[in-house]
Design an enzyme around this catalytic site. Structure first.
Site, PDB file in Angstrom:
ATOM      1  N   LYS A   1       8.026  14.787   6.365  1.00  0.00           N
ATOM      2  CA  LYS A   1       7.978  15.290   4.995  1.00  0.00           C
ATOM      3  C   LYS A   1       7.390  16.699   4.918  1.00  0.00           C
ATOM      4  O   LYS A   1       7.883  17.552   4.170  1.00  0.00           O
ATOM      5  CB  LYS A   1       7.164  14.315   4.139  1.00  0.00           C
ATOM      6  CG  LYS A   1       7.037  14.689   2.680  1.00  0.00           C
ATOM      7  CD  LYS A   1       6.545  13.495   1.867  1.00  0.00           C
ATOM      8  CE  LYS A   1       5.267  12.890   2.436  1.00  0.00           C
ATOM      9  NZ  LYS A   1       4.100  13.775   2.258  1.00  0.00           N
TER      10      LYS A   1
ATOM     11  N   ARG B   1       2.584   7.989  -7.078  1.00  0.00           N
ATOM     12  CA  ARG B   1       2.557   6.841  -6.170  1.00  0.00           C
ATOM     13  C   ARG B   1       2.650   5.502  -6.895  1.00  0.00           C
ATOM     14  O   ARG B   1       2.776   4.462  -6.255  1.00  0.00           O
ATOM     15  CB  ARG B   1       1.275   6.870  -5.328  1.00  0.00           C
ATOM     16  CG  ARG B   1       1.235   8.025  -4.340  1.00  0.00           C
ATOM     17  CD  ARG B   1       0.014   7.915  -3.448  1.00  0.00           C
ATOM     18  NE  ARG B   1      -0.031   8.968  -2.449  1.00  0.00           N
ATOM     19  CZ  ARG B   1       0.606   8.957  -1.295  1.00  0.00           C
ATOM     20  NH1 ARG B   1       1.361   7.925  -0.989  1.00  0.00           N
ATOM     21  NH2 ARG B   1       0.512   9.949  -0.449  1.00  0.00           N
TER      22      ARG B   1
ATOM     23  N   ARG C   1       1.433  12.482  17.642  1.00  0.00           N
ATOM     24  CA  ARG C   1       0.813  13.568  16.881  1.00  0.00           C
ATOM     25  C   ARG C   1      -0.699  13.536  17.001  1.00  0.00           C
ATOM     26  O   ARG C   1      -1.357  14.576  17.032  1.00  0.00           O
ATOM     27  CB  ARG C   1       1.226  13.469  15.403  1.00  0.00           C
ATOM     28  CG  ARG C   1       0.802  14.656  14.557  1.00  0.00           C
ATOM     29  CD  ARG C   1       1.358  14.571  13.163  1.00  0.00           C
ATOM     30  NE  ARG C   1       0.621  13.639  12.324  1.00  0.00           N
ATOM     31  CZ  ARG C   1       0.904  13.391  11.049  1.00  0.00           C
ATOM     32  NH1 ARG C   1       1.950  13.988  10.487  1.00  0.00           N
ATOM     33  NH2 ARG C   1       0.200  12.534  10.342  1.00  0.00           N
TER      34      ARG C   1
ATOM     35  N   ARG D   1      -6.698  14.222  14.071  1.00  0.00           N
ATOM     36  CA  ARG D   1      -6.916  13.282  12.971  1.00  0.00           C
ATOM     37  C   ARG D   1      -7.117  11.878  13.529  1.00  0.00           C
ATOM     38  O   ARG D   1      -6.255  11.355  14.242  1.00  0.00           O
ATOM     39  CB  ARG D   1      -5.719  13.295  12.019  1.00  0.00           C
ATOM     40  CG  ARG D   1      -5.569  14.574  11.240  1.00  0.00           C
ATOM     41  CD  ARG D   1      -4.328  14.577  10.376  1.00  0.00           C
ATOM     42  NE  ARG D   1      -4.184  13.372   9.565  1.00  0.00           N
ATOM     43  CZ  ARG D   1      -3.249  13.216   8.637  1.00  0.00           C
ATOM     44  NH1 ARG D   1      -2.376  14.191   8.414  1.00  0.00           N
ATOM     45  NH2 ARG D   1      -3.175  12.095   7.942  1.00  0.00           N
TER      46      ARG D   1
ATOM     47  N   ARG E   1      -1.293   2.293   6.718  1.00  0.00           N
ATOM     48  CA  ARG E   1      -0.821   3.424   5.913  1.00  0.00           C
ATOM     49  C   ARG E   1       0.661   3.278   5.581  1.00  0.00           C
ATOM     50  O   ARG E   1       1.088   3.549   4.457  1.00  0.00           O
ATOM     51  CB  ARG E   1      -1.067   4.743   6.662  1.00  0.00           C
ATOM     52  CG  ARG E   1      -2.524   5.153   6.722  1.00  0.00           C
ATOM     53  CD  ARG E   1      -2.774   6.165   7.828  1.00  0.00           C
ATOM     54  NE  ARG E   1      -2.043   7.407   7.635  1.00  0.00           N
ATOM     55  CZ  ARG E   1      -1.843   8.313   8.596  1.00  0.00           C
ATOM     56  NH1 ARG E   1      -2.289   8.075   9.830  1.00  0.00           N
ATOM     57  NH2 ARG E   1      -1.192   9.423   8.335  1.00  0.00           N
TER      58      ARG E   1
END
Length: 208
Positions: free
Chosen positions: A14, A89, A128, A134, A146
């Protein structure tokens, strides 16, 4: 004004597609997380209210988030349009956004969701996580949570926009340019007829 809601689970690409859409259509990128941080840093009334709630471990209510988006709309009145990143959301948020945009004589033109299977997302995010730093990209159980949250939220919001004929789903697996071309085709089909091409200098980044 041309406004787009771009959805996609973590790892769907995204962010990459958002930047390409911003460059092509000269949109202002609105990420609620970025708006929240900017308002807090500026010490605005909304920012201080949000910070107080966050410090108490509470969620920032929809009315505060919508207020921040309204502030961003006011500061970017000359924008060609906006790309809403990961917002709304919930159906309540979508309804509030519709009302806010209507007050500015505009609305959401299309919602595009990038669909990628859970196993592929887990694979991408773990990869990633090796370089992103992260922690939520390095824990498989957190990644799966998530994705589940995203799927639940999107199902609700997708129904809202589908009822308006604005929801579009795309396969998020493939070449970046191919996916971008498909998104662009959807956007062009639903682009308001009053939109005019804007010079590249009009491209804007996130503003709060």
């Amino acid at each position: 004004m041309h406004n787009i809601v771009l959805f996609g689970p973590p790892g769907a690409g995204k962010g990459t597609q958002s930047q390409k859409l911003i460059a092509k259509y000269h949109l202002v990128h609105l990420s609620t997380g970025d708006l929240l941080r900017a308002q807090i840093a500026e010490g605005t009334e909304l920012g201080l209210r949000a910070k107080k709630l966050m410090d108490e471990g509470l969620l920032v209510p929809d009315e505060v988030v919508i207020g921040m988006i309204g502030h961003a709309l006011e500061k970017n009145k000359a924008a060609a349009g906006f790309i809403f990143d990961g917002f709304p959301r919930t159906v309540a948020q979508a309804e509030s956004l519709d009302k806010l945009l209507a007050g500015h004589s505009t609305g959401v033109a299309s919602m595009v969701a990038l669909e990628v299977g859970e196993e592929e997302l887990v694979k991408r995010l773990l990869e990633r996580g090796k370089t992103s730093g992260r922690t939520d990209d390095q824990d498989e159980s957190r990644i799966r949570r998530r994705v589940q949250v995203y799927n639940t939220e999107t199902a609700q919001v997708a129904g809202h926009y589908a009822s308006q004929g604005k929801f579009h789903s795309l396969n998020g697996i493939g070449e970046i340019e191919d996916i971008f071309g498909q998104i662009s085709a959807i956007i062009d089909r639903h682009k308001p007829s009053t939109d005019q091409d804007v010079p590249a200098a009009a491209t804007k980044e996130v503003k709060a």
